[in-house]
Design a protein around this motif. Structure first.
Motif, PDB file in Angstrom:
ATOM      1  N   ALA A 179      16.359 -70.308 -13.928  1.00 47.21           N
ATOM      2  CA  ALA A 179      16.331 -71.628 -14.017  1.00 47.21           C
ATOM      3  C   ALA A 179      15.345 -72.400 -14.920  1.00 47.21           C
ATOM      4  O   ALA A 179      16.223 -73.602 -15.625  1.00 47.21           O
ATOM      5  CB  ALA A 179      15.807 -71.959 -12.402  1.00 47.21           C
ATOM      6  N   PHE A 180      14.037 -72.032 -14.919  1.00 47.49           N
ATOM      7  CA  PHE A 180      13.585 -72.995 -16.569  1.00 47.49           C
ATOM      8  C   PHE A 180      13.858 -73.139 -17.713  1.00 47.49           C
ATOM      9  O   PHE A 180      14.010 -73.144 -18.372  1.00 47.49           O
ATOM     10  CB  PHE A 180      11.813 -72.544 -16.516  1.00 47.49           C
ATOM     11  N   ASP A 181      14.661 -71.593 -17.869  1.00 45.14           N
ATOM     12  CA  ASP A 181      15.465 -71.487 -19.485  1.00 45.14           C
ATOM     13  C   ASP A 181      16.196 -71.979 -19.201  1.00 45.14           C
ATOM     14  O   ASP A 181      16.714 -73.389 -20.565  1.00 45.14           O
ATOM     15  CB  ASP A 181      15.764 -70.119 -19.229  1.00 45.14           C
ATOM     16  N   VAL A 182      17.641 -72.118 -18.617  1.00 45.38           N
ATOM     17  CA  VAL A 182      18.762 -73.600 -18.303  1.00 45.38           C
ATOM     18  C   VAL A 182      17.980 -75.027 -18.618  1.00 45.38           C
ATOM     19  O   VAL A 182      18.710 -75.775 -19.127  1.00 45.38           O
ATOM     20  CB  VAL A 182      19.504 -73.130 -16.952  1.00 45.38           C
ATOM     21  N   MET A 190      22.713 -79.038 -11.990  1.00 39.70           N
ATOM     22  CA  MET A 190      21.667 -78.737 -10.226  1.00 39.70           C
ATOM     23  C   MET A 190      20.664 -79.565 -10.449  1.00 39.70           C
ATOM     24  O   MET A 190      20.278 -78.934 -12.198  1.00 39.70           O
ATOM     25  CB  MET A 190      21.720 -77.306  -9.648  1.00 39.70           C
ATOM     26  N   HIS A 191      20.140 -79.435  -9.867  1.00 38.54           N
ATOM     27  CA  HIS A 191      18.115 -80.125  -9.718  1.00 38.54           C
ATOM     28  C   HIS A 191      17.704 -79.040 -10.183  1.00 38.54           C
ATOM     29  O   HIS A 191      17.972 -77.843  -9.380  1.00 38.54           O
ATOM     30  CB  HIS A 191      18.299 -80.910  -8.906  1.00 38.54           C
ATOM     31  N   ALA A 234      14.718 -78.588  -8.726  1.00 41.57           N
ATOM     32  CA  ALA A 234      13.781 -78.384  -7.702  1.00 41.57           C
ATOM     33  C   ALA A 234      15.008 -77.271  -6.663  1.00 41.57           C
ATOM     34  O   ALA A 234      13.644 -76.273  -6.208  1.00 41.57           O
ATOM     35  CB  ALA A 234      13.526 -79.853  -6.701  1.00 41.57           C
ATOM     36  N   TYR A 235      15.919 -77.118  -6.423  1.00 38.97           N
ATOM     37  CA  TYR A 235      16.480 -76.635  -5.953  1.00 38.97           C
ATOM     38  C   TYR A 235      16.292 -74.457  -5.483  1.00 38.97           C
ATOM     39  O   TYR A 235      15.220 -73.997  -5.070  1.00 38.97           O
ATOM     40  CB  TYR A 235      17.832 -76.321  -5.680  1.00 38.97           C
ATOM     41  N   PRO A 236      16.209 -74.322  -7.327  1.00 38.51           N
ATOM     42  CA  PRO A 236      16.364 -72.560  -7.401  1.00 38.51           C
ATOM     43  C   PRO A 236      14.398 -72.745  -7.737  1.00 38.51           C
ATOM     44  O   PRO A 236      14.250 -71.654  -6.821  1.00 38.51           O
ATOM     45  CB  PRO A 236      16.450 -73.022  -9.342  1.00 38.51           C
ATOM     46  N   ALA A 237      14.084 -73.282  -7.955  1.00 37.56           N
ATOM     47  CA  ALA A 237      12.392 -73.369  -7.986  1.00 37.56           C
ATOM     48  C   ALA A 237      11.601 -73.201  -6.335  1.00 37.56           C
ATOM     49  O   ALA A 237      10.822 -72.039  -6.294  1.00 37.56           O
ATOM     50  CB  ALA A 237      11.818 -74.917  -8.490  1.00 37.56           C
TER      51      ALA A 237
END
Length: 133
Positions: A47-50, A1-2, A4-7
């Motif tokens: 999200a950033f950790d992944v 997953m990109h 941008a989606y969770p951000a």
């Protein structure tokens, strides 16, 4: 997953929580909005950790550990916050933030005989002494 989606989802959740904090008058709804903002931050951290662990091939997962600490602090905050709101509601009869702010700043009506009023309160000690004599 990109990334941008969770951000984007996190930004939408945070903006919704910020609107709730700024627009609501009920203290419980403000606490719920703060929790929504904290969950948006948690989503961003994970999200950033992944994303960083995939690029750096690192297995530490410090973002997820920080998320666990944030969840623990949020649970303590909501417990203490609800206890304070319930105590204030029990004493004042309302959880409306605007009314609580007005009474805390001393904007009581002068007819009530409050500390800032020029008129004496009804039922002073002298009147009570005359009534019992």
């Amino acid at each position: 997953m990109h990334l941008a989606y969770p951000a984007v989802l996190s930004a939408l959740l945070f903006c919704t929580g910020l609107y709730g904090v700024l627009a609501r008058r009920n203290a419980i709804l403000v606490l719920m909005s703060v929790e929504l903002m904290l969950n948006a931050v948690n989503l961003n951290l994970v999200a950033f950790d992944v994303w960083l662990s995939r690029t750096a091939e690192e297995t530490l997962h410090s973002g997820q550990a920080l998320t666990l600490f944030t969840i623990a602090i949020a649970a303590a905050e909501i417990g203490i916050g609800l206890a304070i709101v319930l105590a204030v509601h029990r004493n004042r009869g309302t959880a409306d933030i605007d009314r609580l702010r007005d009474t805390a700043e001393g904007h009581e009506s002068p007819a009530a005989g409050g500390p800032d009023s020029d008129t004496p309160a009804t039922g002073t000690a002298a009147e009570k002494a005359e009534a019992t004599a």
